[in-house]
Design an enzyme around this catalytic site. Structure first.
Site, PDB file in Angstrom:
ATOM      1  N   ALA A 160      37.142  41.159  43.792  1.00  0.00           N
ATOM      2  CA  ALA A 160      35.855  40.513  43.526  1.00  0.00           C
ATOM      3  C   ALA A 160      36.073  39.006  43.426  1.00  0.00           C
ATOM      4  CB  ALA A 160      35.260  41.031  42.221  1.00  0.00           C
ATOM      5  N   LYS A 161      35.014  38.258  43.409  1.00  0.00           N
ATOM      6  CA  LYS A 161      35.086  36.830  43.101  1.00  0.00           C
ATOM      7  C   LYS A 161      33.713  36.377  42.664  1.00  0.00           C
ATOM      8  CE  LYS A 161      38.411  33.726  43.272  1.00  0.00           C
ATOM      9  NZ  LYS A 161      39.865  33.979  43.168  1.00  0.00           N
TER      10      LYS A 161
END
Ligand code: NAD
Length: 425
Positions: A117-118
């Protein structure tokens, strides 16, 4: 993979789109090597969840600004999503998607049970007061609240964010939950459940990757570091501590050089006091571009994406590049560097120390338990060296670059997880 990279007028491509094109290109190469079918390729090229939010911020003068924020969960087939949060004015949904994708392969490559994720907020933190930053952080967290949680998606620091940001995130999430939830973020201060060794973990991993790739005594190895932030400054320090000669470093404000070797501790102090490396009186100023072209043994990009390109790669003289940053080298530059015999230790391997110790922090939080600094470092070394060995063997066996081999391993493990789980419904 052509279907996934829409053609654009080059002048209109943002740095974020360029990063996503690079990530998709690397995925395409790995998928080809692994012989993945078209459906699975498309699945791996597409984020599972992608959220864009508006974040209103009350400024000190009473004005309200509204900035854009993002959280992208690229893949969750191997475990909860994991990835940093970036505060930077030019971040956009494309950049955050690319960074999330690289997190997926990185976690799979080093064998920790996370997806990728980011997050990002398109803001320059240097232009905000501490109170404005706190309000911005808390409101952004509220907007992405449905996505994050210790069993779903666990943020961490990245460019422009730090331990304090993680403390505000932990507090905002915990107040909403009604009890303390330290495992919702990593990279926290020690007092809130942070792990020993986390603050320097990415840099320690860069040092381990660099020394493993060098395969000889670090004594006298000449190093240049682009980016003197959380990752770059401590990577320079750790390499200097073992006898390397760090001859140049840069940050957004400028670059400094001393052919005889910089005093990294002194430079860190100067940077902490003045806000940057420029003006350090024991070194000469140099341009950002010159740093990449120095006659050094080891070059460490530790700032942002897309800085080593087809344009400047032919002038890179370092024989070894260890990517502290995510995505610093474009695919076109990779080809030039490979043709010139330059070894590139890719981001998803070289900077994996951060997420490895983030994982250890999360495990400690979930067990309400803590390890000593020595235990953390031992586990970090084991995982880094194990992954490095696998990448090197596969590269040698199949005639791949280290980046191609790292992607084949990372993408292959995620593809295998998808195949074993099957498709619902
Ligand atoms: P940071 O915000 O602490 O530092 C970034 C540094 O880059 C600053 O010194 C900034 O001045 C410098 N910089 C920005 N633009 C520059 C330019 N044009 N030229 C030279 N320097 C420039 O961020 P960080 O956490 O150190 O992250 C740096 C890179 O490492 C990013 O690519 C990030 O995604 C990656 N990374 C970070 C971690 C982590 O644990 N923080 C983990 C893995 C990867």
């Amino acid at each position: 993979m052509t279907v996934m990279v829409p053609s654009r007028t080059p002048a209109l491509i943002t740095p974020g789109q360029q990063a996503l094109d690079s990530a998709l290109h690397q995925l395409g190469q790995a998928a080809e090597h692994l012989g993945l079918d078209e459906g699975l390729r498309t699945m791996l090229a597409t984020p599972r969840r992608s959220l864009t939010v508006s974040v209103p911020v009350r400024r000190e003068d009473g004005r309200m600004d509204v900035v854009q924020g993002f959280r992208v969960q690229h893949n969750v087939s191997r475990g909860p999503a994991k990835g940093g949060i970036r505060f930077h004015p030019s971040t956009d949904i494309h950049e955050v998607t690319a960074l999330a994708m690289w997190m997926t392969w990185k976690c799979a490559l080093v064998g920790i049970p996370y997806g990728g994720a980011k997050g990002g907020v398109a803001v320059n933190p240097a232009e905000l007061t501490t109170r404005e930053l706190e309000r911005l952080t808390r409101r952004y967290v509220n907007e992405i609240l449905p996505l994050i949680g210790p069993e779903k998606d666990i943020p961490a620091p990245d460019v422009g964010t730090d331990e304090q940001t993680m403390a505000w995130i932990m507090d905002t999430y915990s107040v909403n939950a009604g009890y303390s939830v330290p495992g919702v973020v990593t990279g926290k201060p020690m007092t809130l459940g942070g792990s020993l060794g986390r603050a320097g973990a990415t840099s320690r991993g860069v040092q381990i990757a660099a020394l493993t790739a060098l395969g000889r005594s670090p004594e006298g190895v000449r190093v240049a570091v682009q980016g003197f932030g959380k990752v770059g400054a401590l990577a320079a320090q750790y390499l200097s501590d073992v006898g390397c000669t760090v001859v140049a470093v840069s940050d957004v404000g400028g670059a400094v050089h001393d052919a005889g070797g910089l005093d990294i501790a002194g430079l860190r102090e100067h940077s902490a006091q003045t806000g940057g490396v420029s003006g350090y009186r024991h070194a000469d100023a140099m341009s950002h571009d010159e740093l990449f072209e120095l006659d050094v043994d080891l070059l460490i990009p530790a700032a942002l994406e897309g800085v080593i390109t087809a344009e400047n790669a032919p002038r890179v003289r370092a024989r070894l590049i260890v990517e502290g940053a995510n995505g610093p080298t474009t695919p076109e530059a990779d080809e030039v560097l490979a043709a010139n015999g330059t070894t590139v230790v890719p981001d998803i391997l070289a900077n994996a120390g951060g997420v490895i110790v983030s994982y250890l922090e999360w495990v400690q939080n979930m067990q309400a338990f803590s390890w000593s600094a020595a235990e953390v470092e031992l586990k970090l070394r084991d995982l880094m060296q194990g992954a490095f060995g696998e990448v090197k063997s596969l590269a040698a066996e199949k005639g791949l670059t280290l980046r191609q081999a790292a992607h084949v391993i990372g993408v292959g493990r995620v593809a295998e997880a998808h195949q074993m789980r099957g498709l619902y419904p």
